[in-house]
Design a protein around this motif. Sequence first.
Motif, mmCIF file in Angstrom:
data_model
loop_
_atom_site.group_PDB
_atom_site.id
_atom_site.type_symbol
_atom_site.label_atom_id
_atom_site.label_comp_id
_atom_site.label_asym_id
_atom_site.label_seq_id
_atom_site.Cartn_x
_atom_site.Cartn_y
_atom_site.Cartn_z
ATOM 1 N N ALA A 291 -0.485 59.050 -120.069
ATOM 2 C CA ALA A 291 0.302 60.209 -120.482
ATOM 3 C C ALA A 291 -0.494 60.987 -121.543
ATOM 4 C CB ALA A 291 1.644 59.749 -121.032
ATOM 5 N N PRO A 292 -0.170 62.264 -121.787
ATOM 6 C CA PRO A 292 1.023 62.958 -121.287
ATOM 7 C C PRO A 292 0.866 63.397 -119.836
ATOM 8 C CG PRO A 292 -0.263 64.416 -122.686
ATOM 9 C CD PRO A 292 -0.912 63.074 -122.789
ATOM 10 N N TYR A 293 2.017 63.477 -119.135
ATOM 11 C CA TYR A 293 2.070 63.867 -117.740
ATOM 12 C C TYR A 293 2.621 65.292 -117.640
ATOM 13 C CZ TYR A 293 1.676 58.809 -117.138
ATOM 14 O OH TYR A 293 1.261 57.502 -117.193
ATOM 15 N N GLU A 294 1.889 66.171 -116.990
ATOM 16 C CA GLU A 294 2.308 67.564 -116.817
ATOM 17 C C GLU A 294 3.039 67.682 -115.482
ATOM 18 O OE1 GLU A 294 -1.139 69.996 -117.274
ATOM 19 O OE2 GLU A 294 -1.347 69.534 -119.417
ATOM 20 N N SER A 318 8.406 68.696 -116.843
ATOM 21 C CA SER A 318 8.109 68.673 -118.266
ATOM 22 C C SER A 318 8.692 69.925 -118.922
ATOM 23 C CB SER A 318 6.596 68.628 -118.488
ATOM 24 O OG SER A 318 6.030 67.487 -117.882
ATOM 25 N N ARG A 431 5.669 71.477 -123.682
ATOM 26 C CA ARG A 431 5.328 70.103 -124.045
ATOM 27 C C ARG A 431 5.320 69.254 -122.781
ATOM 28 N NH1 ARG A 431 8.369 67.486 -129.014
ATOM 29 N NH2 ARG A 431 7.118 69.135 -129.988
ATOM 30 N N SER A 433 5.289 65.782 -120.463
ATOM 31 C CA SER A 433 6.180 64.622 -120.542
ATOM 32 C C SER A 433 5.432 63.402 -121.062
ATOM 33 C CB SER A 433 6.750 64.304 -119.155
ATOM 34 O OG SER A 433 7.500 65.387 -118.661
ATOM 35 N N THR A 434 6.088 62.666 -121.929
ATOM 36 C CA THR A 434 5.542 61.389 -122.374
ATOM 37 C C THR A 434 5.859 60.318 -121.331
ATOM 38 O OG1 THR A 434 7.541 60.692 -123.534
ATOM 39 C CG2 THR A 434 5.988 62.079 -124.755
ATOM 40 N N GLY A 562 -0.923 64.075 -128.115
ATOM 41 C CA GLY A 562 -0.541 63.361 -126.909
ATOM 42 C C GLY A 562 -0.856 61.883 -126.984
ATOM 43 N N GLY A 578 4.784 59.414 -130.564
ATOM 44 C CA GLY A 578 3.798 60.369 -130.064
ATOM 45 C C GLY A 578 3.193 61.179 -131.196
ATOM 46 N N GLN A 618 -3.292 55.339 -126.009
ATOM 47 C CA GLN A 618 -2.612 56.169 -125.022
ATOM 48 C C GLN A 618 -1.580 55.333 -124.269
ATOM 49 O OE1 GLN A 618 -6.593 57.593 -123.390
ATOM 50 N NE2 GLN A 618 -5.372 59.456 -123.121
#
Length: 921
Positions: A291-294, A318, A431, A433-434, A562, A578, A618
């Motif tokens: 992550a982070p995931y877009e 996200s 932002r 997504s975590t 991130g 985060g 991470q």
Amino acid sequence: MTQNATGYTDGEIQGAVQSLVQTSIPYQTDSLGAKQTQLTFDGVQQAAIGVFLLFPTAVFYAVMLGASRLNEQLQTQAQNVLQLLNLLQVAGRQVLPVSNTSALANAGVALQALQGAAASRSSAFGSIATTPAFQQFSNSVNSFLNSNGSSVKSGGAIVPTPQDAKKQISTLYSQVMSTQATLIQLAGYLAGALADYLSADLPAVMSSSVLQNAAQGIATIVNQLEGQSQSEQLSGLRLTTLQLLATRAVVQQVGGFSQPSSIYPLSGTGLPYSDDSHPALPAVLAATVHAPYEISTTPLLNLAMDGQPAISRNLNNSQFAEIFGTTVEPYTIDGTNDQLKIEETTSATIYTFSIPHASYSAAALVIYLNTVLGPQFTAFAQGTAGNQFIDIRYVGSSPTPTFQAGILFPTVSNSTAFYLGFPIGAGVNARPSTARQVVANLNQITPTMVASVVVDPMVGGASLNMRSETTDPARIVVYRTSGSGTVAVTGAHALTLTTPAGLLAAGVKVGDSLVFRAGANTNTKWSISAVTDTTVSATGTATPVAGTSSYEIGPVLAVSIGYVIEVPGTGINHGIYGITGIGPTSLDVPFEFEVDTLLHGVTAQGGVPYLFIGNVGQEKAVFSSVNTTTASSVGLSGAATALFFSSPPAVAVGSTTWVQLDEVVSGLGPGDTLESYNGSSSQPTAVYQISSVQGDLLGVSPAVGDAATFPFEAHAPAPFALLRSGAYAAYLAFADQLNDWLGLPVNQDRYFPNLQPILNSIINSPQPTPAQINAGIAQVQALLNSLVQASSTTPDQTLEFALLGYSVQPVEPVDNLVTMYTDNGSALAVDTLLQGQFSSFFGLTMATSSYGGSLLSQMSAVAQQTLPVRKTDRTSAVTSPVSGSSASPDYEYDTSDSATGTPPNTPTNMEAVSPTEQSFG
């Protein structure tokens, strides 16, 4: 009685096996109640053979017991050799003879005076030490000791004189030589124990007896069944079944017995196994992309769990940079509200649009806006028809990626934004997504799967000191050490900080950041250029000031927005945070981080910050099955899979720590290994340690995949599997070490003959030279160097290293066997067994199983050889005055009812056993 997995009690199983292979000792008596000692001893020997046949690793365990015994003798030898070494050192000391005895004469005179004084007193001395006579006696003794005490003192300890040492050397040498010969002999026995055991050929000894017992047992079962009613047959069928199963297993074990080897003979296939008592480990599929995931366009994720059909779920998007208007339709655009401005704040780019004058519904205005806003922005009509409003979202990729952007509506010349109800001057940020957000989303929509988060620490980011910041609950400070020190100025922008010792232990290194919190140089930041345990040298942009300062040193980590901070454990601040900002203050301290979640513990008692240990790295999502059978699996496919895996689709199967074989392998146990060969036939692909054996079930580590197979086919090309004996491998290594030790120069025939002349020259010399002493010490030290590790410069070549390093799993029946022989007074049998002389052990008779019995047997043999008349070889009889003899009938002595054939039982120590059956099993 314990009920095991077979459905039969341990006692029932042992009884069934006992009827075929004797592993316990029955006591038989004659008609008068006297124990038949010879029959009892024969039972002991048969049971011993049974133990070694039914427990293939018994031979290796017996050798281990022998190694333990040998180590006891080794320690005694090492002490004697060390004493011999000390005596040689004493023999070389230079001492003076007693040249003046006047002090002793004076002491005698003083004692006589003290005796006279005591005789003339009517009571005891109040303090005898204060009397003149005692003081004269004490002074005389001290005078003698001061003159001659050095002869018996060395290094503050009392030692023999050189003359005493020489007398002891001769005696101790003989003892050391004798003991070393014993060690060499016993080590040789243990090194050749396996070969000696194989020469005994136990299966040949036992096979006829087992087959005969099996045939008799089957015949008995047939006779019983033929003479029983149907009801009687059914009532006894359970034990009949056990007898048949035991017969087949024992006949197969003994009849097909294979001698110990490195590989267990086995055919068939081993497979992963699970049941309620042996649960498997659920499948776990960890993301390969952090992550982070877009996430955009609510992508589809297909989940295939435990071999079931896949289910499809859409992931939540996200957070976009998106602002919602508040004015609902209809809209009238004229000259007062036809200018729209949007700023993308990350790149500080302002976009300006003109809106044609007209009346619009929300949907119609969105259609127009999307013709002019793209590709950076997209407008949406939200709400119900006739009551809709407009929102605008940043969707561009350049100059700012979608989920790194921020937008706001500028306050100047922005009439349309004001008219549509957009907040003027207030910005929002996108932002991504975590992993925590994705996991929460998935756990809500997929009950057959458990999603979780793991953190992979970055390089240098594991187990770091951390603390809260009392002025900001959303800040975490990562530090190596802190304290108070003295600053010295070393340049215009350079300084040296001197601290108490401990900087290196704290992990301080070049490149770390130094910040002064109070005192001289407060609120300045420096980069460390050199480190010792008590000093750091650093450079910066400020002008340094000499003085005392409170400091804090932290790492400079290659993190970005991130990344996360993980605080493991159960403390007040445990969790995942985060990172949303690095160096959030004006000083821009690189080890201070602003986080997305407030700390629970900020200020501890006394107004100080909370301290904790954490990781910087991470986070990633982990997808797990909840199935604890070998059917457990996780499969992910669909557009969303590419968010989490670099090479979609992704599949994982479960694992288990249990493997089921097609048959029970005798002797297999903890310490052995399961090896899998999937490529090369000479190098295993995987090796599994066997931790437990439950019949045909193996407990293994590490776990095996649920899809694994283990084909046990002899001489087959890969893929194949095999079971390797850990005890066999351990013994071979042990035997090699013993043979290496036996090959050392000190264990050769010439060692002691070469040592003796050296010692003789020392013993016979009035004053040995240093060369003589050193030669003796060198020879004896070489012997000591080969015995025990603590006294050796090559500890891995000592006999102690070999003996202590050999270890196999215990075999309880062997311990019971040793106890039985010991209780029966058969010390010679125990010694023979534990010396590894197996062929001799299995050839022992009742008379030769004890030292006393062996002596009597030899005396009897000598007596028989000296008789004047023999039944055989009369021509070789010794000359005697008696040329012959014959029996004269005695008519008063009737022998018609005497027993014939079997000789009378001679009482031995074997009768000192409890009159109950003793078992080895």
